[in-house]
Design a protein around this motif. Structure first.
Motif, short mmCIF file in Angstrom:
data_model
loop_
_atom_site.label_atom_id
_atom_site.label_comp_id
_atom_site.label_asym_id
_atom_site.label_seq_id
_atom_site.Cartn_x
_atom_site.Cartn_y
_atom_site.Cartn_z
N GLU A 161 0.74 -1.12 -0.09
CA GLU A 161 -0.02 -0.01 -0.16
C GLU A 161 0.81 1.28 -0.06
N ALA A 162 1.95 1.04 0.78
CA ALA A 162 2.73 2.50 0.81
C ALA A 162 3.67 2.62 -0.46
N ALA A 163 3.85 1.57 -1.07
CA ALA A 163 4.81 1.62 -2.36
C ALA A 163 3.72 2.39 -3.28
N ALA A 164 2.56 1.81 -3.32
CA ALA A 164 1.63 2.08 -4.44
C ALA A 164 1.38 3.67 -4.57
N GLU A 165 1.41 4.26 -3.10
CA GLU A 165 1.09 5.66 -3.25
C GLU A 165 2.60 6.30 -3.46
N ALA A 166 3.53 5.68 -3.37
CA ALA A 166 4.88 6.39 -3.39
C ALA A 166 5.25 6.29 -5.37
N TYR A 167 4.45 5.28 -5.94
CA TYR A 167 4.76 5.03 -7.34
C TYR A 167 3.76 5.97 -8.11
N LEU A 168 2.62 6.07 -7.62
CA LEU A 168 1.64 6.93 -8.06
C LEU A 168 2.10 8.51 -8.09
N ALA A 169 2.67 8.58 -6.90
CA ALA A 169 3.06 10.04 -6.75
C ALA A 169 4.25 10.64 -7.49
N ALA A 170 5.17 9.47 -7.91
CA ALA A 170 6.22 9.57 -8.77
C ALA A 170 5.84 9.43 -10.23
N GLY A 171 4.64 9.28 -10.68
CA GLY A 171 4.23 9.47 -12.05
C GLY A 171 3.67 8.38 -12.62
N ALA A 172 3.49 7.10 -11.86
CA ALA A 172 2.78 5.98 -12.52
C ALA A 172 1.54 5.96 -12.92
N THR A 173 1.02 5.70 -14.07
CA THR A 173 -0.40 5.75 -14.32
C THR A 173 -1.26 5.18 -13.38
N ALA A 174 -0.64 3.72 -13.15
CA ALA A 174 -1.26 2.64 -12.14
C ALA A 174 -0.28 1.94 -11.64
N VAL A 175 -0.77 1.09 -10.47
CA VAL A 175 0.04 -0.04 -10.08
C VAL A 175 -0.49 -1.26 -10.25
N GLY A 176 0.21 -2.23 -10.37
CA GLY A 176 -0.23 -3.75 -10.15
C GLY A 176 0.08 -4.24 -9.06
N VAL A 177 -0.75 -4.95 -8.25
CA VAL A 177 -0.47 -5.58 -7.18
C VAL A 177 -1.30 -6.80 -6.88
N GLY A 178 -0.20 -7.72 -6.60
CA GLY A 178 -0.50 -9.26 -6.38
C GLY A 178 -0.53 -9.64 -5.19
N SER A 179 0.21 -10.49 -4.35
CA SER A 179 0.16 -10.71 -2.93
C SER A 179 -0.17 -9.82 -2.04
N PRO A 180 0.33 -8.56 -1.87
CA PRO A 180 -0.10 -7.78 -0.95
C PRO A 180 -1.54 -7.58 -0.91
N LEU A 181 -2.29 -7.66 -1.97
CA LEU A 181 -3.60 -7.24 -2.08
C LEU A 181 -4.45 -8.79 -1.89
N VAL A 182 -4.34 -9.81 -2.73
CA VAL A 182 -4.69 -10.86 -2.82
C VAL A 182 -4.62 -11.85 -1.66
N GLY A 183 -3.38 -11.69 -0.94
CA GLY A 183 -2.97 -12.27 0.12
C GLY A 183 -3.34 -13.98 -0.48
N ASP A 184 -3.82 -14.63 0.54
CA ASP A 184 -4.11 -16.27 0.27
C ASP A 184 -5.44 -16.36 -0.17
#
Length: 210
Positions: A161-184
């Protein structure tokens, strides 16, 4: 579908890769219920094509599904037959051109400037920086945006979650998230916990939306 517009609007791609096809399907449907618009089912998961097919039937055309880990032309064709409407690759390979030829927008995996140019030549719609954490994080994204200011970059790999905010602030159009979101969840874990994580990531994405 207009993948460029969808990435810019929603800022979040959920990546579902599970060992249990039934749990993977439930995960996709739960993410959709929580408002996650862009969901990618990785072909490296168990019985992934069946998951794509069944999720597509359940969600219909209002929620176009993506297929991830599209490595080959055969992968692209199989994903398209199953109902995937956009493709994600981990690298620049045969899957990029084949998916593009089928009319599927492609989020192509890249790490270097040379790979960015190759992916663009093959028809990639947007560029997945992978693995993003190992590539250098938000600072590397900022460096890439210098020579490629008009490309759509989607960091994937180690994005919490923290990295997502940092990437978006740095100019990413979107972020792709696997295990930190989906978990088990895609392996049979808690859907309640999945809903909580989905809400947290959606909040982070909305905070970054202009």
């Amino acid at each position: 579908m207009d993948l460029r517009a969808a990435l810019a609007a929603h800022r979040l791609v959920a990546i579902v890769r599970g060992s249990d096809p039934e749990a993977s399907l439930r995960t996709v449907l739960t993410l959709a219920e929580e408002g996650v618009e862009l969901i990618e089912v990785s072909l490296s998961g168990a019985d992934a094509l069946s998951v794509v097919e069944r999720a597509h039937a359940a969600l219909g055309g209002d929620r176009p599904l993506g297929a991830g880990t599209v490595l080959t032309a055969d992968d692209a064709r199989a994903a398209h037959r199953a109902g995937a409407r956009w493709a994600v690759t981990p690298a620049v390979g045969d899957g990029v051109g084949a998916a593009h030829a089928l009319g599927m927008p492609v989020l192509a995996g890249v790490m270097t400037p040379s790979e960015i140019l190759t992916a663009r030549t093959l028809g990639a719609t947007a560029l997945k920086i992978f693995p993003a954490a190992q590539a250098g994080g938000p600072a590397y994204l900022r460096a890439l945006r210098g020579p490629f200011p008009h490309e759509l970059f989607v960091p994937v790999g180690g994005v919490d979650e923290a990295a997502a905010e940092a990437y978006l602030a740095a100019g990413a159009t979107a972020v792709g998230v696997g295990s930190p979101l989906v978990g088990d969840a895609a392996d049979g874990g808690s859907l309640t916990a999945l809903r909580e994580r989905a809400r947290a990531f959606l909040t982070a994405a909305r905070k970054a939306t202009p």
